[in-house]
Design a protein around this motif. Structure first.
Motif, PDB file in Angstrom:
ATOM      1  N   ASN A  31       0.583  -1.302  -0.430  1.00  0.00           N
ATOM      2  CA  ASN A  31      -0.010  -0.026  -0.220  1.00  0.00           C
ATOM      3  C   ASN A  31       0.347   1.592   0.318  1.00  0.00           C
ATOM      4  N   GLU A  32       1.826   1.309   0.884  1.00  0.00           N
ATOM      5  CA  GLU A  32       2.964   1.987   1.119  1.00  0.00           C
ATOM      6  C   GLU A  32       3.442   2.601  -0.087  1.00  0.00           C
ATOM      7  N   GLN A  33       3.943   1.622  -0.846  1.00  0.00           N
ATOM      8  CA  GLN A  33       4.313   1.107  -2.327  1.00  0.00           C
ATOM      9  C   GLN A  33       3.568   2.278  -3.604  1.00  0.00           C
ATOM     10  N   LYS A  34       2.338   1.445  -3.439  1.00  0.00           N
ATOM     11  CA  LYS A  34       1.272   2.293  -4.822  1.00  0.00           C
ATOM     12  C   LYS A  34       0.584   3.433  -4.050  1.00  0.00           C
ATOM     13  N   GLN A  35       0.609   3.989  -2.973  1.00  0.00           N
ATOM     14  CA  GLN A  35       0.023   5.678  -3.035  1.00  0.00           C
ATOM     15  C   GLN A  35       1.113   6.614  -3.815  1.00  0.00           C
ATOM     16  N   PRO A  96     -16.229 -15.224  -4.641  1.00  0.00           N
ATOM     17  CA  PRO A  96     -14.888 -14.739  -3.921  1.00  0.00           C
ATOM     18  C   PRO A  96     -13.671 -14.543  -5.267  1.00  0.00           C
ATOM     19  N   ILE A  97     -13.794 -16.086  -5.502  1.00  0.00           N
ATOM     20  CA  ILE A  97     -12.377 -16.833  -5.734  1.00  0.00           C
ATOM     21  C   ILE A  97     -11.846 -15.759  -7.361  1.00  0.00           C
ATOM     22  N   ALA A  98     -13.061 -15.783  -7.850  1.00  0.00           N
ATOM     23  CA  ALA A  98     -13.021 -15.391  -9.268  1.00  0.00           C
ATOM     24  C   ALA A  98     -13.249 -13.831  -9.432  1.00  0.00           C
ATOM     25  N   VAL A  99     -13.851 -13.535  -8.641  1.00  0.00           N
ATOM     26  CA  VAL A  99     -13.474 -12.083  -8.686  1.00  0.00           C
ATOM     27  C   VAL A  99     -12.314 -11.778  -8.014  1.00  0.00           C
ATOM     28  N   MET A 100     -11.760 -12.226  -7.001  1.00  0.00           N
ATOM     29  CA  MET A 100     -10.071 -12.162  -6.888  1.00  0.00           C
ATOM     30  C   MET A 100      -8.939 -12.158  -8.371  1.00  0.00           C
ATOM     31  N   GLU A 101      -9.369 -13.080  -8.774  1.00  0.00           N
ATOM     32  CA  GLU A 101      -8.503 -13.440 -10.250  1.00  0.00           C
ATOM     33  C   GLU A 101      -9.019 -12.184 -11.193  1.00  0.00           C
ATOM     34  N   TYR A 102     -10.086 -11.838 -11.054  1.00  0.00           N
ATOM     35  CA  TYR A 102      -9.849 -11.064 -12.699  1.00  0.00           C
ATOM     36  C   TYR A 102      -9.563  -9.221 -11.729  1.00  0.00           C
ATOM     37  N   GLU A 103      -9.221  -9.238 -10.400  1.00  0.00           N
ATOM     38  CA  GLU A 103      -9.038  -8.758 -10.165  1.00  0.00           C
ATOM     39  C   GLU A 103      -7.440  -8.207 -10.571  1.00  0.00           C
ATOM     40  N   HIS A 104      -6.728  -9.478 -10.056  1.00  0.00           N
ATOM     41  CA  HIS A 104      -5.833  -9.393 -10.417  1.00  0.00           C
ATOM     42  C   HIS A 104      -5.356  -9.511 -11.411  1.00  0.00           C
ATOM     43  N   PHE A 135      -2.677   6.226 -15.836  1.00  0.00           N
ATOM     44  CA  PHE A 135      -4.361   6.794 -15.704  1.00  0.00           C
ATOM     45  C   PHE A 135      -3.776   4.919 -15.780  1.00  0.00           C
ATOM     46  N   TYR A 136      -2.863   4.462 -16.388  1.00  0.00           N
ATOM     47  CA  TYR A 136      -3.040   2.732 -16.708  1.00  0.00           C
ATOM     48  C   TYR A 136      -1.954   2.650 -14.734  1.00  0.00           C
ATOM     49  N   VAL A 137      -1.532   3.647 -14.840  1.00  0.00           N
ATOM     50  CA  VAL A 137      -1.188   2.967 -13.212  1.00  0.00           C
ATOM     51  C   VAL A 137      -2.088   3.773 -11.782  1.00  0.00           C
ATOM     52  N   ILE A 138      -2.701   4.771 -12.273  1.00  0.00           N
ATOM     53  CA  ILE A 138      -3.779   5.244 -11.671  1.00  0.00           C
ATOM     54  C   ILE A 138      -5.752   4.126 -11.592  1.00  0.00           C
ATOM     55  N   ASN A 139      -5.524   3.911 -12.652  1.00  0.00           N
ATOM     56  CA  ASN A 139      -6.389   3.085 -12.672  1.00  0.00           C
ATOM     57  C   ASN A 139      -5.823   1.193 -11.540  1.00  0.00           C
ATOM     58  N   ALA A 140      -4.731   1.083 -11.982  1.00  0.00           N
ATOM     59  CA  ALA A 140      -4.245   0.584 -11.002  1.00  0.00           C
ATOM     60  C   ALA A 140      -4.206   0.350  -9.553  1.00  0.00           C
ATOM     61  N   TYR A 141      -4.059   1.284 -10.095  1.00  0.00           N
ATOM     62  CA  TYR A 141      -3.871   1.518  -8.233  1.00  0.00           C
ATOM     63  C   TYR A 141      -5.541   1.495  -7.819  1.00  0.00           C
ATOM     64  N   HIS A 142      -6.814   2.023  -8.150  1.00  0.00           N
ATOM     65  CA  HIS A 142      -8.170   1.887  -7.718  1.00  0.00           C
ATOM     66  C   HIS A 142      -8.203   0.444  -7.480  1.00  0.00           C
ATOM     67  N   ILE A 143      -8.078  -0.894  -9.062  1.00  0.00           N
ATOM     68  CA  ILE A 143      -8.184  -1.603  -8.648  1.00  0.00           C
ATOM     69  C   ILE A 143      -7.832  -2.406  -6.727  1.00  0.00           C
ATOM     70  N   LEU A 144      -6.298  -2.245  -6.965  1.00  0.00           N
ATOM     71  CA  LEU A 144      -6.337  -2.645  -5.855  1.00  0.00           C
ATOM     72  C   LEU A 144      -6.067  -2.550  -4.582  1.00  0.00           C
ATOM     73  N   THR A 145      -6.574  -1.057  -4.356  1.00  0.00           N
ATOM     74  CA  THR A 145      -6.780  -0.259  -3.374  1.00  0.00           C
ATOM     75  C   THR A 145      -7.965  -1.921  -2.965  1.00  0.00           C
ATOM     76  N   GLU A 146      -8.783  -1.260  -3.338  1.00  0.00           N
ATOM     77  CA  GLU A 146      -9.809  -2.240  -3.129  1.00  0.00           C
ATOM     78  C   GLU A 146      -9.922  -3.542  -3.226  1.00  0.00           C
ATOM     79  N   HIS A 147      -9.507  -4.372  -4.090  1.00  0.00           N
ATOM     80  CA  HIS A 147      -8.820  -5.805  -4.376  1.00  0.00           C
ATOM     81  C   HIS A 147      -8.431  -5.974  -2.526  1.00  0.00           C
ATOM     82  N   PHE A 148      -7.463  -5.093  -1.983  1.00  0.00           N
ATOM     83  CA  PHE A 148      -6.767  -5.171  -0.726  1.00  0.00           C
ATOM     84  C   PHE A 148      -7.499  -5.383   0.571  1.00  0.00           C
TER      85      PHE A 148
END
Length: 178
Positions: A31-35, A96-104, A135-148
């Motif tokens: 999360n620190e790196q992602k921020q 849940p597993i399908a969602v987690m894999e999709y978000e990864h 924007f690719y990085v910003i999008n990945a940030y939002h996906i991973l924030t919600e994912h975590f």
């Protein structure tokens, strides 16, 4: 009752076993790196100057590569060990597993697109292109924030309840081996 290391960690009302707690604890440094990534990407996105776009993107690229070096092993522990163990109980094609894999997959696709498109930047990168790439990085940030958050509040507690003591010990052993 036999003592188990799975009784030591605590997450709200659900105690997490050692292996699940480790996966959760790995989120802190990520999360620190992602921020840092999103801060750099937003600086590019909010910049109206005729700054050196190439230099800004290359700096962001270095940070993304460093982040990925830490994210990939974490993802491998989840995808290669935890998800298959949980899938025995809840399936893998939906839920849940399908969602987690999709978000990864979605986060990795955004990061890969950024890295691919910044591999050979010209010296004349314009601001609009730089912002689109950031924007690719910003999008990945939002996906991973919600994912975590989903992992910490739903998936890990669910795994704690589903997996037997033996499976939790196997999970810990297999994670240590990776």
């Amino acid at each position: 009752m036999e003592f188990s290391p799975c009784m030591m960690a605590h997450d709200g009302d659900v105690q997490l076993c050692q292996a699940l707690q480790q996966l959760k604890d790995e989120h802190g440094p990520l999360n620190e790196q992602k921020q840092q990534l999103v801060d750099l990407a937003q600086q590019i996105g909010g910049n109206t100057d005729t700054a050196n776009w190439k230099e800004a993107l290359l700096t962001l690229r270095e940070h993304v590569q460093s982040f990925l070096a830490n994210l990939d092993p974490h993802s491998e522990r989840e995808e290669g060990v935890l998800f298959p163990m949980m899938a025995q109980y809840i399936g893998r094609t939906s839920g849940p597993i399908a969602v987690m894999e999709y978000e990864h997959d979605q986060a990795k696709r955004n990061i890969a697109a950024f890295l691919e498109n910044t591999a050979h930047l010209s010296d004349t990168v314009d601001g609009e292109t730089a912002k689109q790439l950031a924007f690719y990085v910003i999008n990945a940030y939002h996906i991973l924030t919600e994912h975590f958050m989903k992992e910490e509040h739903v998936l890990f507690p669910m795994a704690e309840k589903l997996l037997s003591a033996e499976e939790k010990e196997e999970l810990a052993r297999r994670i240590r081996e990776m």
